[in-house]
Write an enzyme that holds these catalytic residues in place. Sequence first.
Site, PDB file in Angstrom:
ATOM      1  CG  HIS A  13      -3.679  -0.820  -7.107  1.00 55.43           C
ATOM      2  ND1 HIS A  13      -4.113  -0.174  -5.983  1.00 55.43           N
ATOM      3  CD2 HIS A  13      -3.728  -2.145  -6.793  1.00 55.43           C
ATOM      4  CE1 HIS A  13      -4.406  -1.056  -5.031  1.00 55.43           C
ATOM      5  NE2 HIS A  13      -4.183  -2.273  -5.512  1.00 55.43           N
TER       6      HIS A  13
ATOM      7  NE  ARG B 269      -4.309  -1.205  -0.051  1.00 54.22           N
ATOM      8  CZ  ARG B 269      -4.511  -2.166  -0.954  1.00 54.22           C
ATOM      9  NH1 ARG B 269      -3.603  -2.463  -1.850  1.00 54.22           N
ATOM     10  NH2 ARG B 269      -5.664  -2.820  -0.992  1.00 54.22           N
TER      11      ARG B 269
HETATM   12  P1  NDP Z   1      -2.286 -10.796   5.284  1.00 56.78           P
HETATM   13  O1  NDP Z   1      -3.255 -10.200   6.216  1.00 56.78           O
HETATM   14  O2  NDP Z   1      -2.353 -12.257   4.986  1.00 56.78           O
HETATM   15  O3  NDP Z   1      -0.795 -10.510   5.788  1.00 56.78           O
HETATM   16  C1  NDP Z   1      -0.410  -9.301   6.348  1.00 56.78           C
HETATM   17  C2  NDP Z   1       0.988  -9.464   6.912  1.00 56.78           C
HETATM   18  O4  NDP Z   1       1.411  -8.206   7.417  1.00 56.78           O
HETATM   19  C3  NDP Z   1       1.045 -10.453   8.083  1.00 56.78           C
HETATM   20  O5  NDP Z   1       2.228 -11.189   8.009  1.00 56.78           O
HETATM   21  C4  NDP Z   1       1.076  -9.533   9.295  1.00 56.78           C
HETATM   22  O6  NDP Z   1       1.764 -10.075  10.413  1.00 56.78           O
HETATM   23  C5  NDP Z   1       1.889  -8.370   8.752  1.00 56.78           C
HETATM   24  N1  NDP Z   1       1.655  -7.172   9.546  1.00 56.78           N
HETATM   25  C6  NDP Z   1       0.529  -6.452   9.678  1.00 56.78           C
HETATM   26  N2  NDP Z   1       0.713  -5.418  10.509  1.00 56.78           N
HETATM   27  C7  NDP Z   1       1.996  -5.499  10.911  1.00 56.78           C
HETATM   28  C8  NDP Z   1       2.799  -4.712  11.775  1.00 56.78           C
HETATM   29  N3  NDP Z   1       2.316  -3.642  12.396  1.00 56.78           N
HETATM   30  N4  NDP Z   1       4.087  -5.071  11.958  1.00 56.78           N
HETATM   31  C9  NDP Z   1       4.577  -6.170  11.358  1.00 56.78           C
HETATM   32  N5  NDP Z   1       3.875  -6.956  10.517  1.00 56.78           N
HETATM   33  C10 NDP Z   1       2.605  -6.613  10.315  1.00 56.78           C
HETATM   34  O7  NDP Z   1      -2.382  -9.959   3.941  1.00 56.78           O
HETATM   35  P2  NDP Z   1      -2.041 -10.418   2.436  1.00 56.78           P
HETATM   36  O8  NDP Z   1      -0.708 -11.036   2.436  1.00 56.78           O
HETATM   37  O9  NDP Z   1      -3.170 -11.167   1.858  1.00 56.78           O
HETATM   38  O10 NDP Z   1      -2.015  -8.992   1.713  1.00 56.78           O
HETATM   39  C11 NDP Z   1      -1.068  -8.010   2.081  1.00 56.78           C
HETATM   40  C12 NDP Z   1      -1.428  -6.682   1.438  1.00 56.78           C
HETATM   41  O11 NDP Z   1      -1.151  -6.715   0.046  1.00 56.78           O
HETATM   42  C13 NDP Z   1      -2.901  -6.294   1.478  1.00 56.78           C
HETATM   43  O12 NDP Z   1      -3.263  -5.773   2.753  1.00 56.78           O
HETATM   44  C14 NDP Z   1      -2.966  -5.241   0.416  1.00 56.78           C
HETATM   45  O13 NDP Z   1      -2.648  -3.994   0.995  1.00 56.78           O
HETATM   46  C15 NDP Z   1      -1.872  -5.657  -0.555  1.00 56.78           C
HETATM   47  N6  NDP Z   1      -2.396  -6.102  -1.858  1.00 56.78           N
HETATM   48  C16 NDP Z   1      -2.042  -5.398  -2.979  1.00 56.78           C
HETATM   49  C17 NDP Z   1      -2.484  -5.777  -4.219  1.00 56.78           C
HETATM   50  C18 NDP Z   1      -2.047  -5.057  -5.451  1.00 56.78           C
HETATM   51  O14 NDP Z   1      -2.525  -5.341  -6.551  1.00 56.78           O
HETATM   52  N7  NDP Z   1      -1.114  -4.123  -5.358  1.00 56.78           N
HETATM   53  C19 NDP Z   1      -3.380  -6.931  -4.397  1.00 56.78           C
HETATM   54  C20 NDP Z   1      -3.683  -7.616  -3.156  1.00 56.78           C
HETATM   55  C21 NDP Z   1      -3.208  -7.200  -1.931  1.00 56.78           C
HETATM   56  P3  NDP Z   1       1.145 -11.333  11.210  1.00 56.78           P
HETATM   57  O15 NDP Z   1       1.090 -12.472  10.243  1.00 56.78           O
HETATM   58  O16 NDP Z   1       2.118 -11.590  12.268  1.00 56.78           O
HETATM   59  O17 NDP Z   1      -0.229 -10.925  11.659  1.00 56.78           O
END
Ligand code: NDP
Length: 310
Positions: free
Chosen positions: A273, A225
Amino acid sequence: MIPNILFAARPEQWDIYEKPLKSALSEAGVTANLALDLAPEEVDYMVYAPNSAVQDFTPYTRLKAVLNLWAGVENIVGNQTLKVPLARMVDHGLTQGMVEWVTGHVLRHHLGMDAHILGQDGVWRKTIPPLAEDRPVTVLGLGVLGQACAKALRGLGFPVTGWGRSARTVPGITCLSGDEGLRTALQRAEILVLLLPKTAETENLMNAERLAMLPKGAMIVNPGRGPLIDDDALLAALDTGHVGHATLDVFRVEPLPPAHPYWAHPRVTVTPHIASETRPITAARVIIENVRRGETGAPYLHLVDRAKGY
Ligand code: NDP
């Protein structure tokens, strides 16, 4: 009673999703009414996208769950009128698309492809990149997409370090968490991939101080993001060459305004995007599986933790 499913994503998406959703209903043996228009008090499930016209859920008195077509939920997760479970999209097509986009852009930087693709000028530029095994890559975010990308990059031979909120083990990946873990992950990142969600905690994570932790010339690939990065700090780091290149797919304002300095910066690649899209056929199966679960009392898949914000 037969459940009613409202398709409340943008109406122009109806043509794309109607058939896959109906096929998924029939494949799953679920009987339901699926419609683009229903009286709010008759809606049991809502197929949703955060850019939907529906922002006030109060009139949806019978609603059982909101089933998001997107992985990112930052624009709905804080909605106080939403009182029912919110599921986000985890879809094979979305994951595979992200793996392909990330590996493609990492390989572009690793191999220095631009020198040959852009330099078709009669100069015999013989540059030999290191092997992947000598190019450390860090992935911030070890969720569904981060882990899939980390594993694919590891499969290509890159030493991969991943960082997330919680401590975890992923075979072949050095998994870190916490502030010290982040420092270590950044210090070794010749290529940095951002796959974190946007939350209050992750906003501006890549500020001047953290950008300075990267090795000189590090390359950043951000399909997560836009707000994960402090844009002014990144532009400054690109100007000095401390960051060698940034490939950015997501921005604070989308579409990225034409006058934004990213467009003209020689060390920035802007993509609109497109890193990965929800794929209607596979995503429809995920949505309908959650309707089936709702109807049989089974736990929903891929629930958003509203307190954590993702
Ligand atoms: P998930 O919810 O599966 O994973 C999020 C990860 O981020 C987890 O490992 C989580 O840690 C970690 N995380 C969240 N907050 C923190 C923090 N404060 N500190 C450290 N680690 C943190 O999401 P996805 O993998 O499915 O997707 C990730 C992002 O990709 C989406 O939120 C979206 O923004 C983006 N996206 C972009 C697209 C594009 O076309 N550009 C398409 C699809 C998604 P933990 O596992 O420990 O909770």
